[in-house]
Write an enzyme that holds these catalytic residues in place. Structure first.
Site, PDB file in Angstrom:
ATOM      1  N   ASN A 148      -7.747   5.193  10.838  1.00 25.28           N
ATOM      2  CA  ASN A 148      -6.996   5.777   9.740  1.00 25.28           C
ATOM      3  C   ASN A 148      -7.816   6.759   8.912  1.00 25.28           C
ATOM      4  O   ASN A 148      -7.270   7.633   8.254  1.00 25.28           O
ATOM      5  CB  ASN A 148      -6.465   4.663   8.831  1.00 25.28           C
ATOM      6  CG  ASN A 148      -5.018   4.337   9.160  1.00 25.28           C
ATOM      7  OD1 ASN A 148      -4.162   5.197   9.112  1.00 25.28           O
ATOM      8  ND2 ASN A 148      -4.765   3.095   9.520  1.00 25.28           N
ATOM      9  N   ASN A 203      -0.750  -4.413  14.244  1.00 27.24           N
ATOM     10  CA  ASN A 203       0.301  -3.604  13.611  1.00 27.24           C
ATOM     11  C   ASN A 203       1.692  -3.890  14.165  1.00 27.24           C
ATOM     12  O   ASN A 203       1.853  -4.700  15.082  1.00 27.24           O
ATOM     13  CB  ASN A 203      -0.039  -2.117  13.717  1.00 27.24           C
ATOM     14  CG  ASN A 203      -0.036  -1.639  15.169  1.00 27.24           C
ATOM     15  OD1 ASN A 203       0.628  -2.231  16.021  1.00 27.24           O
ATOM     16  ND2 ASN A 203      -0.772  -0.589  15.445  1.00 27.24           N
ATOM     17  N   CYS A 262      -2.783  -3.290   3.627  1.00 28.73           N
ATOM     18  CA  CYS A 262      -2.883  -2.963   5.046  1.00 28.73           C
ATOM     19  C   CYS A 262      -2.803  -1.443   5.097  1.00 28.73           C
ATOM     20  O   CYS A 262      -3.612  -0.792   4.446  1.00 28.73           O
ATOM     21  CB  CYS A 262      -1.778  -3.641   5.853  1.00 28.73           C
ATOM     22  SG  CYS A 262      -0.130  -3.530   5.137  1.00 28.73           S
ATOM     23  N   ASP A 275       0.468   0.676   4.744  1.00 31.28           N
ATOM     24  CA  ASP A 275       1.408   1.029   3.693  1.00 31.28           C
ATOM     25  C   ASP A 275       1.626  -0.105   2.701  1.00 31.28           C
ATOM     26  O   ASP A 275       2.260   0.067   1.672  1.00 31.28           O
ATOM     27  CB  ASP A 275       2.745   1.441   4.316  1.00 31.28           C
ATOM     28  CG  ASP A 275       2.635   2.782   5.019  1.00 31.28           C
ATOM     29  OD1 ASP A 275       1.908   3.653   4.501  1.00 31.28           O
ATOM     30  OD2 ASP A 275       3.247   2.950   6.092  1.00 31.28           O
ATOM     31  N   TRP A 316       3.433  -2.872   3.133  1.00 30.73           N
ATOM     32  CA  TRP A 316       4.742  -3.526   3.058  1.00 30.73           C
ATOM     33  C   TRP A 316       5.026  -4.438   4.245  1.00 30.73           C
ATOM     34  O   TRP A 316       6.086  -5.021   4.327  1.00 30.73           O
ATOM     35  CB  TRP A 316       5.857  -2.507   2.848  1.00 30.73           C
ATOM     36  CG  TRP A 316       5.863  -1.322   3.790  1.00 30.73           C
ATOM     37  CD1 TRP A 316       5.658  -1.365   5.127  1.00 30.73           C
ATOM     38  CD2 TRP A 316       6.095   0.055   3.459  1.00 30.73           C
ATOM     39  NE1 TRP A 316       5.752  -0.107   5.647  1.00 30.73           N
ATOM     40  CE2 TRP A 316       6.024   0.797   4.654  1.00 30.73           C
ATOM     41  CE3 TRP A 316       6.365   0.717   2.254  1.00 30.73           C
ATOM     42  CZ2 TRP A 316       6.197   2.171   4.691  1.00 30.73           C
ATOM     43  CZ3 TRP A 316       6.551   2.088   2.294  1.00 30.73           C
ATOM     44  CH2 TRP A 316       6.465   2.806   3.505  1.00 30.73           C
ATOM     45  N   ARG A 322       2.112  -6.338   6.762  1.00 31.54           N
ATOM     46  CA  ARG A 322       1.092  -7.389   6.774  1.00 31.54           C
ATOM     47  C   ARG A 322       0.786  -7.879   5.370  1.00 31.54           C
ATOM     48  O   ARG A 322       0.576  -9.064   5.132  1.00 31.54           O
ATOM     49  CB  ARG A 322      -0.179  -6.863   7.432  1.00 31.54           C
ATOM     50  CG  ARG A 322       0.000  -6.638   8.900  1.00 31.54           C
ATOM     51  CD  ARG A 322      -1.167  -5.880   9.468  1.00 31.54           C
ATOM     52  NE  ARG A 322      -0.933  -4.443   9.420  1.00 31.54           N
ATOM     53  CZ  ARG A 322      -1.499  -3.565  10.268  1.00 31.54           C
ATOM     54  NH1 ARG A 322      -2.332  -4.001  11.184  1.00 31.54           N
ATOM     55  NH2 ARG A 322      -1.235  -2.295  10.183  1.00 31.54           N
ATOM     56  N   ARG A 369      12.959  -2.308   9.953  1.00 32.96           N
ATOM     57  CA  ARG A 369      12.362  -3.372  10.767  1.00 32.96           C
ATOM     58  C   ARG A 369      13.430  -4.172  11.501  1.00 32.96           C
ATOM     59  O   ARG A 369      13.199  -4.685  12.577  1.00 32.96           O
ATOM     60  CB  ARG A 369      11.518  -4.303   9.911  1.00 32.96           C
ATOM     61  CG  ARG A 369      10.344  -3.649   9.203  1.00 32.96           C
ATOM     62  CD  ARG A 369       9.226  -3.274  10.158  1.00 32.96           C
ATOM     63  NE  ARG A 369       8.159  -2.583   9.446  1.00 32.96           N
ATOM     64  CZ  ARG A 369       8.016  -1.258   9.427  1.00 32.96           C
ATOM     65  NH1 ARG A 369       8.863  -0.495  10.094  1.00 32.96           N
ATOM     66  NH2 ARG A 369       7.030  -0.693   8.746  1.00 32.96           N
TER      67      ARG A 369
END
Lengths: 636, 515
Positions: A242, A267, A330, A332, A334, A336, A376
């Protein structure tokens, strides 16, 4: 409506014939056989995929896979009918706007006031108050009142007293999607905070003084510890990667007093693949034990579940043992992050192990902090790359805990399964959309109903009979074992609809029934006592008696737990309650009548112990090749 | 021999006992001829009594003058004793080693144990074949009780009384016996009242490579079929294994000679393989890496769950033949003392509600295991922690109990007993103050005079004050045949005997409070 449709059992050669109905919201199969007349109701939103297989002699097979892990296999006599159903379903299960979702047409016959009350059940401000916030170190900030700083966060956010607005805004600019560090749980006993955020935009060397101040402020708000833990829930490699994109993780040199830790949860893409592998293995017919265990291992599913649990345990230990505050992120923040914060809080606080408390927890760490349920869970216009069973994993972690601590939870696994059902059903407004802001735009509170009110109204179905509130007093903090063997495959979730795999009798159901009849009898005793007393007759203190076990047919609660498919049917058609009840009662008819009957769902053929005929001509047994009985001959 | 000679140090003070999930206890360690005792001095409430016979192996460690002995038991418990003083520790260790490996059966504790309770109902007299036969006679007159084996010369591992078809005389039985491994000719195991079908068991036929046959054997099993009816022979071995057995004089029934029977081969592991499986399973449970992948691959490699599935599947198949196909069944493997008994006893639990009561289950153990000649003493001589070379040890009985537990989990309201009852049987099969599981056959037990010299386990278990903790509070008699699911997803790992938890205290079955 199509008649003479065959429904094939997934794991045996059994099939039943019935009629298929297609309504605006459901696909319904009604068995023609008048004695059992099984009905299956499938909500269109639950359908993940429809597949038309190639034509066979008996008809056209239609395979439907659902998000609640139901898999149905129809054979439709005429191909044209099959195609009609297939294409209608394809159209129906791809809603293009929110207005088409079931929640906007679902009407449980409540008035507006009842609906409003339902939405008022969970009050997050009250929840923070319960934790002891605001207090001398933490305050409510109005910086996000208009969703201007972070549009995926809720309006109300709690930050350290010393974090001024410029610091907050500066910090938010240095964090992915503006998700700056905020409080999610306050452990009053040690004044330790659990905070959450997204990854810093640090790249290889960027710094942000405001962000560093922000972490400093969090640290200073807790006098019990000189340092805070920063948990990056990603594998180190992912975090490193990242950095190339200008994101990354906190450099310990720039942030004094932090202890930085990677915890290695994979992820969303890895998790999606893992579940897919798991389901593939579990869907295999006549699965051998070896293939089952190897498949379980290769899917990695339980390894991921354990990684999430390990992270939550790490968090809880840091807070309780060291009294340190913890900041979790993590990428973002929202997925993990939501898993670890929610599960960590559940370990720390017995309140979250009650039915109401668990709703609050989901409302706080998942709904309000912007877990992207719509993406999701594939609610609308799906991008397959965004779909991932993150929330399912959280529910499973909780289930694993209920297995380790059977007395610690007010609810049983059916509560978790029912929530999972509705995350995908789009029948209630709670989980629609990706953020609070979006939910407000959709006016969900005015146009849809709240799941929590619905679940509370049938609370007795979800109670755990061995729950002991005193357990919470002796074990306020749960310390689960991390031994691998404590993590098990959750059959009742992933095979909820494969009833041949379930225990034939349910302890849970049985004990709930006994409790219920005990309660009723106590009521009768009380009523009789009162009657006698009005006549002036004194009553000797009766010991509460448990009903004798021989009672052939104790009264039972309205809807019974083990009939999970019935539950789901019930939820869509409440007026059918009576019928459901009738069917359950039949299942449980007293066994002592001596009638020729096996326990429901249990028959020799269904289980396929090696189906006699099959074993005769199976290849590895060349000694018995002749099919006709009585003329066996040796070939070896 | 005097036990005192083997006890080098009878007593050590200041010993610390560590047990999993329990607080440590400090106290005095005493060695007697049969027990290792640790009692805490302060309040005398904490006491450990461990039978030497239960000790599978020990490990010694020293740190300075503090010695540590890790005691690994046959019932899979592991305890640790910290003993001050190197000499004391060595003495204790060698004494335990000597006392736990005594070879002579007559030195075992059951011969010395005197019960503190009054024996009201003598367990040795509870389950006699004559009684069982009376029940059978009330249902059918096709069978008779034969005394052909009264001096155990026809079959040393069979009891003296055997139930055989009425029309088969003793002479034919002798001939059939000479055609079966160890003389174990086909005898009645179970009569299914509902349709009159039967289950018989035997050992493998001695066909050898040249395809020997025995008319009497054929006649014997054909006599159990009604005219025009068919039967099934369930061979617990794979066809390959059965073929190999021919080379050693064994074999299987040839279709040509047993035209009314269909043979089905299953793949239940032989006992020596099972022992390795248990060792691997226990190792997997003790793995400290906490790695999910390691655990799953080790569990898989132990084959334990596969064995459970295969045994249950075979038992269900036998039950299905009898109840659903309306056919009689003959079950055998090689010797007919291990996998055969697992199958016949489990099939009865599935078919016969009586076997799901405490008394009925005791009778089943007595009939299908003890009297049927399962060699308990050989199979349970060592367990998973043994360092010695395995001889004929095998967790055959433990696997059977595991399968019963699986059915119990699926039908939690259909059994009068609970999990504790199964655990208790497991523990007593490996080490006990009672004589029930001593010896390998009825003949051996008679010779040892067990019924005179020792107390029966049943005499103790059946006392109301003991029975209480074995009763299942959810029991409601269920007269139906119970078909368990054998899908891998439905079978669980039986954790209690593996000492994985602080059990059974927190376990649901025994903690259900009627509040």
């Amino acid at each position: 409506m199509v008649e003479q449709v065959k429904l094939l059992d997934r794991f045996s050669n059994k099939s039943v014939t019935g009629t298929l109905h297609l309504t605006a919201t459901h696909l319904i199969f009604v068995e023609s056989n008048s004695t059992s007349a099984q009905e299956i109701w499938i909500l269109h939103h639950h359908i993940a995929s429809v597949e038309k297989l190639s034509l066979t002699t008996s008809g056209c097979p239609l395979l439907i896979q659902c998000r609640n892990f139901r898999l149905v296999h129809f054979v439709i006599p005429r191909e044209r009918d099959c195609h009609d159903i297939y294409s209608s379903l394809l159209r129906l299960l791809r809603p293009v706007s929110y207005d088409e979702l079931y929640a906007f047409s679902y009407n449980p016959k409540q008035n507006d006031q009842q609906r409003e009350e339902g939405w008022q059940l969970i009050d997050l401000a009250a929840e923070f108050e319960r934790m002891g916030v605001p207090c001398d170190q933490w305050q409510l900030t109005d910086v996000n009142r208009e969703y201007k700083v972070c549009e995926t966060y809720p309006r109300d956010l709690y930050v350290p007293i010393t974090a001024s607005k410029p610091i907050i805004i500066g910090s938010s600019k240095f964090r992915s999607k503006g998700r700056f560090p905020v409080l999610t749980y306050f452990y009053q006993e040690k004044k330790a905070a659990v905070c959450r955020c997204s990854q810093p935009l640090s790249g290889f060397s960027a710094r942000c003084l405001e962000d560093e101040h922000m972490l400093q402020a969090i640290s200073k708000a807790n006098h019990n510890s000189r340092y805070i833990y920063v948990m990056d829930t990603r594998p180190k490699l992912n975090a490193l990667a990242n950095r190339a994109a200008g994101k990354g993780y906190e450099n310990e040199d720039n942030y004094p007093n932090i202890r930085f830790q990677f915890v290695g949860i994979e992820n969303i893409h890895v998790m999606r693949g893992s579940l897919q592998k798991l389901l593939e293995v579990m869907g295999t017919r006549s699965l051998s034990m070896t293939d089952y265990l190897v498949g379980l291992e290769n899917s990695g599913w339980l390894r991921h579940i354990k990684a999430i649990m390990d992270a939550a345990i790490f968090l809880a230990k840091a807070v309780t043992d060291e009294g340190a505050s913890v900041l979790v992120h993590c990428s973002d923040g929202w997925d993990r992050t939501a898993q670890v914060c929610a599960l960590g809080s559940l370990l720390l606080d017995p309140y979250y192990r009650t039915i109401k408390g668990f709703m609050v927890l989901i409302e706080k760490d998942w709904i309000s902090f912007g877990h992207k349920f719509a993406d999701r869970c594939d609610q609308l216009d799906p991008d397959p790359k965004e779909v991932s069973p993150i929330f399912t994993q959280f529910l499973e972690c909780v289930w694993q805990l209920t297995e380790q601590f059977p007395q610690a939870f007010e609810f049983s696994e059916w509560f978790l399964i029912q929530i999972h059902e509705h995350v995908h059903s789009c029948q209630f407004g709670n989980f629609l959309g990706n953020s609070q802001r979006q939910r407000e735009d959709l006016q969900l509170k005015e146009r849809t109903y709240s799941l929590w009110a619905h679940l509370l109204s049938e609370k007795q179905n979800y109670l755990n009979p061995v729950y002991s509130p005193s357990f919470a007093e002796s074990h306020p903090v749960l310390e689960p074992s991390t031994q691998a063997y404590h993590f098990k495959f959750w059959r009742n979730m992933y095979h909820q609809y494969d009833r041949s795999m379930h225990p034939r009798q349910s302890i849970l159901k049985h004990v709930l029934t006994l409790k219920e009849s005990n309660r009723e009898l106590e009521g009768t005793v009380q009523a009789l006592k009162t009657k006698l007393q009005t006549f002036g007759v004194s009553t000797s203190p009766l010991k509460p008696q448990t009903p004798p076990r021989e009672r052939s047919h104790p009264p039972r609660p309205q809807s019974l737990i083990l009939g999970a498919p019935l539950l789901s049917r019930k939820e869509v058609q409440q007026e059918e309650d009576e019928e459901v009840f009738g069917e359950e009662a039949r299942e449980d008819a007293p066994a002592s009548t001596g009638r020729e009957r096996t326990v429901e769902g249990s028959s020799a053929t269904e289980n396929g112990y090696g189906e006699l005929k099959g074993s005769f001509d199976s290849k590895n047994e060349p000694a018995v090749v002749t099919l006709e009985f009585g003329v066996a001959r040796m070939t070896c | 021999m005097e036990f005192a000679e083997l006890i080098k140090t009878p007593r050590v003070d200041g010993v610390v006992l560590h047990r999993p999930f329990m607080p440590t206890v400090e106290g005095t360690l005493c060695l007697t001829g049969h027990h290792l005792i640790l009692s805490s001095r302060q309040d005398n409430t904490e006491e450990l009594w461990l039978l030497h016979a239960n000790i599978d192996s020990i490990e010694k460690r020293f740190v300075g003058s503090l010695g540590t002995i890790i005691v690994k038991c046959k019932d899979l418990r592991v305890i640790q004793l910290d003993i001050p003083g190197m000499e004391e520790c060595l003495n204790i260790a060698s004494s335990i080693e000597a006392l736990s490996t005594l070879d002579s059966v007559s030195l075992m504790y059951p011969f010395f144990y005197r019960p503190l309770f009054e024996v009201i109902e003598d367990g040795w007299q509870l389950f006699v074949p004559e009684e069982a036969f009376k029940d059978l006679e009330s249902m059918t007159d096709e069978w008779r009780l034969s005394e052909v084996n009264k001096d155990f010369s026809v079959c040393p591992s069979y009891p003296s009384l055997l139930t055989v078809p009425k029309d088969i005389d003793d002479e034919s039985l002798c001939k059939a016996a000479s055609f079966r491994h160890g003389g174990r000719f086909p005898v009645l195991s179970y009569y299914h009242k509902k349709n009159g079908m039967v289950m018989m068991r035997a050992a493998q036929p001695l066909t050898g490579t040249n395809g020997r046959r025995c008319k009497e054997d054929e006649k014997l099993i054909n006599a159990t079929l009604c005219a025009g009816k068919r039967g099934y022979i369930i061979d617990t071995r794979t066809i390959a294994v059965a073929q190999q057995a021919k080379a050693r004089g064994g074999g299987f029934e040839q279709e040509a000679n047993y035209a009314q029977w269909r043979r089905i081969h299953k793949a239940i592991e032989r006992s020596n393989v099972l022992q390795e499986g248990l060792i691997k399973l226990v190792e997997a449970c003790n793995d400290q890496s906490h790695s999910m992948d390691r655990w799953l691959s080790k569990l898989e490699a132990s084959n334990w769950q596969s064995n459970v599935k295969e045994i249950l599947t075979t038992a269900c198949l036998a039950a299905q033949c009898i109840d659903r196909e309306g056919a009689s069944v003959l079950v055998h493997g090689t010797e007919g003392t291990d996998s055969t008994l697992q199958v016949t006893s489990l099939a009865q639990i599935i078919l016969d509600p009586a076997c799901r009561t405490i008394r009925g289950f005791e009778a089943l153990i007595e009939r299908e295991w003890l009297q049927a000649g399962h060699p308990f003493q050989q199979r349970c001589a060592q367990s998973a922690y043994s360092n010695g070379k395995p001889r004929s040890e095998a967790p055959v009985f433990l696997l059977f109990l595991d399968c019963v537990w699986q059915i119990l989990r699926q039908f939690p309201c259909s059994f009068q007993f609970n999990e504790n009852f199964l655990i208790m049987l497991f523990e007593h099969a490996y080490a006990s103050q009672f004589g029930t599981f001593l010896g390998n056959s009825v003949a051996e037990r008679l010779k040892l005079l067990l019924s005179q010299k020792t107390v029966s386990l049943w005499s103790w278990v059946n006392r109301p004050q003991e029975l209480e903790r074995f009763l299942n509070p959810l029991y409601e008699p269920n007269n139906l045949v119970i078909w368990p699911s054998v899908a891998p997803q439905s079978l669980l790992l039986w954790e209690v005997p593996l000492q994985m938890h602080e059990m059974p205290k927190e376990h649901m079955d025994c903690e259900i409070s009627m509040c």
